[in-house]
Write an enzyme that holds these catalytic residues in place. Sequence first.
Site, PDB file in Angstrom:
ATOM      1  N   ARG A  74       0.836  -1.217   0.000  1.00 52.71           N
ATOM      2  CA  ARG A  74       0.000   0.000   0.000  1.00 52.71           C
ATOM      3  C   ARG A  74       0.866   1.260   0.000  1.00 52.71           C
ATOM      4  NH1 ARG A  74      -2.106   1.613   4.578  1.00 52.71           N
ATOM      5  NH2 ARG A  74      -2.403  -0.487   5.346  1.00 52.71           N
TER       6      ARG A  74
ATOM      7  N   TYR B  60     -17.577  13.954 -16.842  1.00 52.65           N
ATOM      8  CA  TYR B  60     -18.009  12.549 -16.883  1.00 52.65           C
ATOM      9  C   TYR B  60     -19.055  12.344 -15.776  1.00 52.65           C
ATOM     10  CZ  TYR B  60     -17.704   7.574 -15.786  1.00 52.65           C
ATOM     11  OH  TYR B  60     -18.010   6.274 -15.484  1.00 52.65           O
TER      12      TYR B  60
ATOM     13  N   ASP C 123      -8.925  16.821 -15.527  1.00 49.78           N
ATOM     14  CA  ASP C 123      -9.070  15.450 -16.017  1.00 49.78           C
ATOM     15  C   ASP C 123      -8.654  15.476 -17.493  1.00 49.78           C
ATOM     16  OD1 ASP C 123      -9.949  13.058 -17.125  1.00 49.78           O
ATOM     17  OD2 ASP C 123     -11.679  12.904 -15.794  1.00 49.78           O
TER      18      ASP C 123
ATOM     19  N   LYS D  92      -8.433   4.172 -20.146  1.00 46.64           N
ATOM     20  CA  LYS D  92      -8.762   4.613 -21.509  1.00 46.64           C
ATOM     21  C   LYS D  92      -7.515   4.618 -22.387  1.00 46.64           C
ATOM     22  CE  LYS D  92     -12.660   5.294 -19.382  1.00 46.64           C
ATOM     23  NZ  LYS D  92     -13.562   4.186 -19.193  1.00 46.64           N
TER      24      LYS D  92
END
Length: 405
Positions: free
Chosen positions: A63, A121, A194, A219
């Site tokens: 982590r 989005y 973004d 993407k």
Amino acid sequence: MKKARLQDTAFMTRAVHAGERVPPADFTPVATPIHPTVGFLYESIDDLDAIFGTSREGYVYQRYGNPTVAAFETAMAMVEGSQTAGAAAFAYASGMAGIHAALLAAGVRAGTAIVAALDLYGATYTLVRNLLTQLGAQAKMVDIADLAEVEAALADVRPVAMIAETISNPLLKVADVPALATLAHRHGAQLLIDNTFASPYLFNPLASGADYVVHSATKYIGGHGDVLAGVVITTVENRRKLYELNKLVGSILGPFEAWLALRGLKTLPLRMRQQCANAARVAGWLAQNPGIRQVNYPGLAAHPQHALAQKLMGERGYGGMLSFEMADAGQARVFRFMERLQLCLPATTLGDIYTLVLHPATSSHRSLSEAERQAIGIRPGLVRLSAGIEEVEDIIADLAQALGG
Ligand SMILES: Cc1ncc(COP(=O)(O)O)c(C=O)c1O
């Protein structure tokens, strides 16, 4: 257990330890290996302690960091932040996890405010508009293309953060990132961009003053539709904040996914060149089609922000995404069109090597109310297309037969 003694142990012990922790050989793998390990060993526990205490670089627990994930993060910092000294990247389990982390690192808390583009989005819109407001933050949605409205909102709510998409999903509006950065900083806010639709190949928002750049690496960066991932690239001032947050929240990327994302990144420019060329040709063809009411593509001279897109993205292209509205069509006709497609895939994602078609009102922006979709301009006849890398004449032939029938 030291390797020399393993042969003297019982079968159960050998089954557990054999083959592991082989000392490094005198070769270097050409491609980054996948390191599926949660823990890391050091000869001296003092070393482990120094790494925990951050006086020494290294790995102690997944982590906190993992070598395969770090390779992807290093690559992303180099492609998205190479013009920004000290820029650092952090990888997440999804684009949404990255957006959430960036907003928290930027200081969004109960009692603070966010200014957000109306064109976002759907999940980002709902995260800001619903979840964060339920947690006590104030969200002010603005038309990001109207700089006077943006400045008025900044002065009004004095936000800690402003968020926008370089090229918006699904209406392909372009954000004037340098102007937004100036306005945000003038009013004491950090700017989150973004950059998913543009990809780092077309535009680098950090170099234009953004404080956090987020990508759904699912993407264009991954590019093959086989990995869900997110990445945030930020300035030297913010890197510590994100690192500490990741250790607490843990929405980090795993090494297998990081490996796929890193492999995808290598061909980003090649794919993007072909996707930009294909999207430009498809947009031009659709714009001539009498069955199409409107085509949204920043590369078209008729796009209201074509000049801005040219200024931001220069010679490289205008992206692989476009959207169009079928004339006099509602949801039912769009669904029949999508069902008739033979080559283009009606799948809910974008940026892949495959050409993909989606109905925003019932997928990417389904979480919005009808009134919210109306306010943004997402109508039932709107279709979003993500150009793949296929031969463009085959894409057009498929669209023609599906539209024509
Ligand atoms: C522009 C944009 N940002 C963020 C996301 C969220 O990414 P992810 O699905 O990887 O969480 C998406 C997903 O479609 C997107 O289109």
